[in-house]
Design a protein around this motif. Structure first.
Motif, PDB file in Angstrom:
ATOM      1  N   ASP A 184     -60.736 -37.805  11.582  1.00 49.16           N
ATOM      2  CA  ASP A 184     -60.974 -36.484  12.341  1.00 49.16           C
ATOM      3  C   ASP A 184     -60.971 -36.352  13.251  1.00 49.16           C
ATOM      4  N   ASP A 185     -61.954 -37.164  14.458  1.00 46.70           N
ATOM      5  CA  ASP A 185     -62.063 -37.709  15.847  1.00 46.70           C
ATOM      6  C   ASP A 185     -61.278 -37.704  16.419  1.00 46.70           C
ATOM      7  N   LEU A 186     -60.298 -39.138  15.950  1.00 45.09           N
ATOM      8  CA  LEU A 186     -59.539 -39.693  16.398  1.00 45.09           C
ATOM      9  C   LEU A 186     -58.313 -38.265  16.305  1.00 45.09           C
ATOM     10  N   GLY A 224     -59.147 -27.005  19.046  1.00 46.11           N
ATOM     11  CA  GLY A 224     -58.647 -26.586  17.918  1.00 46.11           C
ATOM     12  C   GLY A 224     -59.999 -26.948  17.281  1.00 46.11           C
ATOM     13  N   VAL A 225     -59.499 -26.784  15.792  1.00 46.26           N
ATOM     14  CA  VAL A 225     -60.644 -27.319  14.647  1.00 46.26           C
ATOM     15  C   VAL A 225     -59.719 -28.383  13.419  1.00 46.26           C
ATOM     16  N   THR A 226     -60.495 -28.838  12.722  1.00 42.42           N
ATOM     17  CA  THR A 226     -59.262 -29.563  11.715  1.00 42.42           C
ATOM     18  C   THR A 226     -59.175 -28.735  10.965  1.00 42.42           C
ATOM     19  N   ALA A 227     -58.378 -27.991   9.848  1.00 39.37           N
ATOM     20  CA  ALA A 227     -58.878 -26.803   8.782  1.00 39.37           C
ATOM     21  C   ALA A 227     -58.081 -28.103   7.488  1.00 39.37           C
ATOM     22  N   THR A 228     -57.911 -29.189   6.914  1.00 42.22           N
ATOM     23  CA  THR A 228     -57.617 -29.568   6.033  1.00 42.22           C
ATOM     24  C   THR A 228     -57.005 -31.177   6.954  1.00 42.22           C
ATOM     25  N   GLY A 230     -46.671 -22.841  15.778  1.00 43.22           N
ATOM     26  CA  GLY A 230     -47.433 -22.315  16.698  1.00 43.22           C
ATOM     27  C   GLY A 230     -48.689 -22.023  16.910  1.00 43.22           C
ATOM     28  N   ARG A 231     -50.100 -21.851  16.201  1.00 43.46           N
ATOM     29  CA  ARG A 231     -51.587 -22.098  16.573  1.00 43.46           C
ATOM     30  C   ARG A 231     -51.529 -23.032  15.312  1.00 43.46           C
ATOM     31  N   LYS A 232     -50.580 -24.222  14.404  1.00 42.67           N
ATOM     32  CA  LYS A 232     -50.778 -25.124  13.525  1.00 42.67           C
ATOM     33  C   LYS A 232     -51.010 -26.581  14.296  1.00 42.67           C
ATOM     34  N   LEU A 268     -54.735 -30.760   9.680  1.00 43.09           N
ATOM     35  CA  LEU A 268     -53.784 -29.264   9.945  1.00 43.09           C
ATOM     36  C   LEU A 268     -54.712 -29.367  10.744  1.00 43.09           C
ATOM     37  N   PHE A 269     -54.678 -29.171  12.754  1.00 45.26           N
ATOM     38  CA  PHE A 269     -55.440 -28.624  13.347  1.00 45.26           C
ATOM     39  C   PHE A 269     -55.284 -27.409  12.945  1.00 45.26           C
ATOM     40  N   ILE A 270     -56.243 -26.219  13.303  1.00 43.56           N
ATOM     41  CA  ILE A 270     -55.675 -24.942  14.137  1.00 43.56           C
ATOM     42  C   ILE A 270     -56.443 -24.404  16.022  1.00 43.56           C
ATOM     43  N   SER A 276     -63.919 -19.933  23.188  1.00 40.25           N
ATOM     44  CA  SER A 276     -64.988 -19.029  22.596  1.00 40.25           C
ATOM     45  C   SER A 276     -65.343 -19.489  20.847  1.00 40.25           C
ATOM     46  N   HIS A 277     -64.341 -19.864  20.717  1.00 42.23           N
ATOM     47  CA  HIS A 277     -64.433 -20.482  18.910  1.00 42.23           C
ATOM     48  C   HIS A 277     -66.024 -21.280  19.006  1.00 42.23           C
ATOM     49  N   TRP A 278     -66.661 -22.030  19.030  1.00 40.52           N
ATOM     50  CA  TRP A 278     -68.199 -22.881  19.626  1.00 40.52           C
ATOM     51  C   TRP A 278     -68.909 -21.457  20.244  1.00 40.52           C
ATOM     52  N   GLY A 322     -61.728 -23.956  30.904  1.00 40.61           N
ATOM     53  CA  GLY A 322     -59.885 -23.982  31.582  1.00 40.61           C
ATOM     54  C   GLY A 322     -59.340 -25.438  30.159  1.00 40.61           C
ATOM     55  N   TRP A 323     -60.398 -24.840  29.533  1.00 38.96           N
ATOM     56  CA  TRP A 323     -59.454 -26.204  28.401  1.00 38.96           C
ATOM     57  C   TRP A 323     -58.536 -24.975  27.247  1.00 38.96           C
ATOM     58  N   GLY A 324     -57.338 -24.852  27.105  1.00 41.90           N
ATOM     59  CA  GLY A 324     -56.262 -25.356  27.192  1.00 41.90           C
ATOM     60  C   GLY A 324     -55.814 -23.961  27.997  1.00 41.90           C
TER      61      GLY A 324
HETATM   62  C1  LIG Z   1     -62.872 -32.734  22.974  1.00 48.05           C
HETATM   63  C2  LIG Z   1     -61.952 -32.845  22.134  1.00 48.05           C
HETATM   64  C3  LIG Z   1     -62.607 -33.888  20.879  1.00 48.05           C
HETATM   65  C4  LIG Z   1     -62.987 -33.210  20.085  1.00 48.05           C
HETATM   66  C5  LIG Z   1     -62.710 -34.305  18.318  1.00 48.05           C
HETATM   67  C6  LIG Z   1     -63.349 -33.715  17.199  1.00 48.05           C
HETATM   68  C7  LIG Z   1     -63.048 -33.768  15.635  1.00 48.05           C
HETATM   69  C8  LIG Z   1     -63.499 -33.137  15.497  1.00 48.05           C
HETATM   70  C9  LIG Z   1     -63.176 -31.801  14.500  1.00 48.05           C
HETATM   71  C10 LIG Z   1     -63.494 -31.244  13.537  1.00 48.05           C
HETATM   72  O1  LIG Z   1     -64.169 -31.737  12.485  1.00 48.05           O
HETATM   73  S1  LIG Z   1     -64.222 -29.196  13.847  1.00 48.05           S
HETATM   74  C11 LIG Z   1     -64.922 -28.908  12.447  1.00 48.05           C
HETATM   75  C12 LIG Z   1     -64.375 -28.898  11.199  1.00 48.05           C
HETATM   76  N1  LIG Z   1     -63.778 -27.426  10.943  1.00 48.05           N
HETATM   77  C13 LIG Z   1     -64.198 -26.794  11.565  1.00 48.05           C
HETATM   78  O2  LIG Z   1     -65.489 -26.055  11.269  1.00 48.05           O
HETATM   79  C14 LIG Z   1     -63.248 -25.391  10.810  1.00 48.05           C
HETATM   80  C15 LIG Z   1     -63.600 -24.308  10.158  1.00 48.05           C
HETATM   81  N2  LIG Z   1     -62.738 -22.594  10.234  1.00 48.05           N
HETATM   82  C16 LIG Z   1     -62.280 -22.343  10.936  1.00 48.05           C
HETATM   83  O3  LIG Z   1     -63.050 -21.503  12.063  1.00 48.05           O
HETATM   84  C17 LIG Z   1     -61.538 -21.012  10.131  1.00 48.05           C
HETATM   85  O4  LIG Z   1     -60.985 -21.143   9.193  1.00 48.05           O
HETATM   86  C18 LIG Z   1     -59.585 -21.375  11.400  1.00 48.05           C
HETATM   87  C19 LIG Z   1     -60.126 -21.743  12.376  1.00 48.05           C
HETATM   88  C20 LIG Z   1     -59.312 -22.496  10.975  1.00 48.05           C
HETATM   89  C21 LIG Z   1     -58.904 -20.685  11.087  1.00 48.05           C
HETATM   90  O5  LIG Z   1     -59.347 -19.550  11.005  1.00 48.05           O
HETATM   91  P1  LIG Z   1     -58.628 -18.177  11.554  1.00 48.05           P
HETATM   92  O6  LIG Z   1     -59.642 -16.996  11.471  1.00 48.05           O
HETATM   93  O7  LIG Z   1     -58.822 -18.102  13.757  1.00 48.05           O
HETATM   94  O8  LIG Z   1     -57.000 -17.909  11.397  1.00 48.05           O
HETATM   95  P2  LIG Z   1     -55.915 -17.993  10.388  1.00 48.05           P
HETATM   96  O9  LIG Z   1     -57.170 -17.942   8.841  1.00 48.05           O
HETATM   97  O10 LIG Z   1     -55.478 -16.636  10.449  1.00 48.05           O
HETATM   98  O11 LIG Z   1     -55.204 -19.040   9.737  1.00 48.05           O
HETATM   99  C22 LIG Z   1     -54.590 -19.388  10.585  1.00 48.05           C
HETATM  100  C23 LIG Z   1     -53.029 -20.102  10.201  1.00 48.05           C
HETATM  101  O12 LIG Z   1     -53.198 -21.171   9.711  1.00 48.05           O
HETATM  102  C24 LIG Z   1     -53.751 -21.290   8.336  1.00 48.05           C
HETATM  103  N3  LIG Z   1     -54.236 -21.796   7.836  1.00 48.05           N
HETATM  104  C25 LIG Z   1     -55.747 -21.972   8.404  1.00 48.05           C
HETATM  105  N4  LIG Z   1     -56.985 -22.338   7.189  1.00 48.05           N
HETATM  106  C26 LIG Z   1     -55.930 -23.454   6.565  1.00 48.05           C
HETATM  107  C27 LIG Z   1     -56.262 -24.652   5.724  1.00 48.05           C
HETATM  108  N5  LIG Z   1     -56.948 -25.256   5.255  1.00 48.05           N
HETATM  109  N6  LIG Z   1     -55.270 -25.006   5.159  1.00 48.05           N
HETATM  110  C28 LIG Z   1     -53.230 -24.570   5.581  1.00 48.05           C
HETATM  111  N7  LIG Z   1     -53.242 -23.756   6.637  1.00 48.05           N
HETATM  112  C29 LIG Z   1     -54.563 -23.093   6.667  1.00 48.05           C
HETATM  113  C30 LIG Z   1     -53.507 -20.108   7.851  1.00 48.05           C
HETATM  114  O13 LIG Z   1     -52.754 -19.862   6.004  1.00 48.05           O
HETATM  115  C31 LIG Z   1     -52.613 -19.077   9.133  1.00 48.05           C
HETATM  116  O14 LIG Z   1     -51.261 -19.571   8.488  1.00 48.05           O
HETATM  117  P3  LIG Z   1     -49.961 -18.401   9.296  1.00 48.05           P
HETATM  118  O15 LIG Z   1     -50.291 -17.992  10.903  1.00 48.05           O
HETATM  119  O16 LIG Z   1     -48.577 -18.932   8.824  1.00 48.05           O
HETATM  120  O17 LIG Z   1     -50.435 -17.054   7.752  1.00 48.05           O
END
Ligand SMILES: CCCCCCCCCC(=O)SCCNC(=O)CCNC(=O)[C@H](O)C(C)(C)COP(=O)(O)OP(=O)(O)OC[C@H]1O[C@@H](n2cnc3c(N)ncnc32)[C@H](O)[C@@H]1OP(=O)(O)O
Length: 146
Positions: free
Chosen positions: A49-51, A63-67, A93-95, A115-117, A122-124, A137-139
């Motif tokens: 997930d981190d990688l 972005g964040v991990t959706a699945t 797009g956002r995917k 799939l990251f979104i 500001s999400h955080w 400035g990220w993004g």
């Molecule tokens: C410095 C950088 C280093 C970072 C390393 C760290 C990596 C660690 C990453 C993580 O672990 S992040 C933590 C775990 N993940 C989360 O906490 C995410 C929690 N979920 C959310 O916050 C929201 O559900 C999310 C932001 C993902 C989406 O909500 P939104 O309201 O912004 O979007 P929306 O629900 O409208 O979905 C946008 C599109 O994505 C699609 N989508 C969203 N979630 C999905 C899903 N689970 N499966 C499939 N598609 C998905 C959705 O269908 C849609 O597609 P369409 O545009 O085609 O209609």
């Protein structure tokens, strides 16, 4: 908890960006055991997930991990330095469709796809905790906005 050097419980992952790929290493030990001598699958999933998330940096998209799916192809032995590699397969797009591998030598121990979104930073802010200053400035260079 995976690569953060300020966290004493981190998993010791180190990564760097080369072109648009993220490369790195990890050396797991008995703290990360599932069966004796073998890495716990949950540790490998956290590393994956981190990688995959690190690819957000060369993409310049917060972005964040959706699945995420992790395929475990071979047992991961403790005490061996494993290689990490991740990249973005497709932006829709956002995917953000990410792929990555954890390898022990030539052996692919685990592969992942996620799939990251793309979100705004500001999400955080909803947690109430201060964000790392370097996230400002990220993004900015992303050609689409969440
Ligand atoms: C410095 C950088 C280093 C970072 C390393 C760290 C990596 C660690 C990453 C993580 O672990 S992040 C933590 C775990 N993940 C989360 O906490 C995410 C929690 N979920 C959310 O916050 C929201 O559900 C999310 C932001 C993902 C989406 O909500 P939104 O309201 O912004 O979007 P929306 O629900 O409208 O979905 C946008 C599109 O994505 C699609 N989508 C969203 N979630 C999905 C899903 N689970 N499966 C499939 N598609 C998905 C959705 O269908 C849609 O597609 P369409 O545009 O085609 O209609």
């Amino acid at each position: 908890m995976v690569c953060g050097t300020a966290n004493s419980a981190n998993l010791g992952v180190t990564v760097h960006v080369e072109d648009d790929r993220v490369l790195g290493t990890v050396l797991l030990d008995t703290r990360h055991a599932g069966a004796p001598g073998f890495a716990h699958g949950g540790a490998l999933a956290a590393i994956m997930d981190d990688l995959l998330g690190q690819v957000l940096i060369p993409l310049d998209r917060p972005g964040v991990t959706a699945t995420m799916t992790v395929d475990f192809h071979a047992p991961a032995l403790l005490g061996r330095t494993m290689d990490l590699e991740a990249w973005c397969e497709r932006v829709d797009g956002r995917k953000l469709h990410m792929r990555g591998e954890i390898r022990d030598g030539e052996t692919v121990v685990a592969s992942g796809s996620a799939l990251f979104i793309h979100v705004d930073v500001s999400h955080w802010e909803t947690s109430g905790h201060a964000l790392p200053p370097h996230w400002a400035g990220w993004g900015a260079t992303a050609d689409s906005k969440p």
